[in-house]
Enzyme design. Structure first.
Site, PDB file in Angstrom:
ATOM      1  N   LYS A  48       1.051  -1.942   1.156  1.00  0.00           N
ATOM      2  CA  LYS A  48       1.617  -1.001   0.177  1.00  0.00           C
ATOM      3  C   LYS A  48       2.689  -1.730  -0.624  1.00  0.00           C
ATOM      4  O   LYS A  48       3.042  -2.870  -0.347  1.00  0.00           O
ATOM      5  CB  LYS A  48       2.260   0.211   0.875  1.00  0.00           C
ATOM      6  CG  LYS A  48       1.382   0.931   1.885  1.00  0.00           C
ATOM      7  CD  LYS A  48       0.230   1.694   1.265  1.00  0.00           C
ATOM      8  CE  LYS A  48      -0.618   2.377   2.329  1.00  0.00           C
ATOM      9  NZ  LYS A  48      -1.854   2.970   1.756  1.00  0.00           N
ATOM     10  N   SER A  56      -6.263   2.171  -1.546  1.00  0.00           N
ATOM     11  CA  SER A  56      -4.909   2.671  -1.774  1.00  0.00           C
ATOM     12  C   SER A  56      -4.078   1.817  -2.728  1.00  0.00           C
ATOM     13  O   SER A  56      -3.073   2.290  -3.264  1.00  0.00           O
ATOM     14  CB  SER A  56      -4.163   2.797  -0.442  1.00  0.00           C
ATOM     15  OG  SER A  56      -3.908   1.521   0.116  1.00  0.00           O
TER      16      SER A  56
END
Length: 249
Positions: A133, A55
């Site tokens: 993230k 990700s």
């Protein structure tokens, strides 16, 4: 009659050297000291984490057929301030993010206790849904996608995101429903004490966009953040800093 004083050195107290303990007696003490120092560092300064997914590529590697990056995450920055736009953070997923999380702990009570014990000293990963993230918006801001050029905006201003190399193709004027889920979202009003996070690999990141329908609208409480990723420590070919890049104008 004169008293014989003798040699002053004869009357001086004899100094007895301390007998050094054998190493095998000192070793347990050294181990305890090292364990205490390690526990303090892990719990209050920072600790390493493994990147488990794709990700955050290309910033951080975690693909299935490669060696996942090991990163060092420090906690000190957020003792005196909140995360800022562009920071790469490790956080515990809110409850609604845990649908795919599976505990790595043994079902055996004794073994699980040993795993938890070693986790306290940083020798075993914590038993929680830790994710990594990038922060794109913070409390009090409004984030959404997309403007006419397909860019994410915060408070109406488009973000400059040079770290994003893989995103879904944007064709101006195309109908929203034809795009994959998460390409278009918002507006989301980020509550105070929360952040909105997205992966750098926009085509393969289950981040805040996938949870905008949740009670927190996909935002993550600042209290859930474990720290700021600052350095890649493994593998050797990728050792280097993890840079914060503020995308907001």
């Amino acid at each position: 009659m004169a008293k014989h004083r003798g040699n002053p050195a004869d009357n001086a107290p004899r100094r007895r050297g301390r007998k050094r303990r054998p190493f095998w007696q000192e070793l347990p003490i050294l181990i305890v000291i090292a364990a205490v120092v390690a526990a303090l560092l892990v719990n209050f300064v920072g600790r390493p984490y493994v990147i488990p997914s794709e990700s955050m590529e290309p910033t951080l590697h975690g693909c299935a057929d490669c060696v996942g990056d090991r990163i060092y995450v420090q906690k000190l920055s957020y003792y005196w301030g909140d995360p800022k736009p562009g920071d790469v953070v490790v956080f515990v997923g809110p409850p609604s993010w845990n649908d795919t999380f599976r505990s790595t702990r043994s079902r055996n009570t004794a073994v699980r206790g040993v795993q938890n014990f070693f986790s306290f000293f940083g020798l075993v990963p914590p038993d929680e849904n830790d994710l990594v993230k990038r922060v794109v918006a913070v409390g009090g801001q409004v984030v959404q996608c997309c403007d006419e050029q397909g860019r994410v905006t915060v408070d109406g201003e488009p973000l400059y995101e040079p770290y994003v190399h893989t995103d879904y193709l944007w064709v101006s004027g195309q109908q929203n429903e034809t795009y994959p889920r998460g390409r278009i979202f918002g507006p989301v009003h980020v509550p105070q004490g929360h952040v909105f996070v997205m992966g750098d690999n926009r085509r393969n990141s289950r981040d805040s966009r996938a949870h905008v329908g949740d009670p927190l609208q996909g935002t993550v409480p600042v209290d859930n953040i474990r720290g700021k990723a600052v350095f890649k420590i493994w593998p050797p070919g990728r050792i280097g800093p993890v840079r914060s890049e503020n995308p907001q104008p």
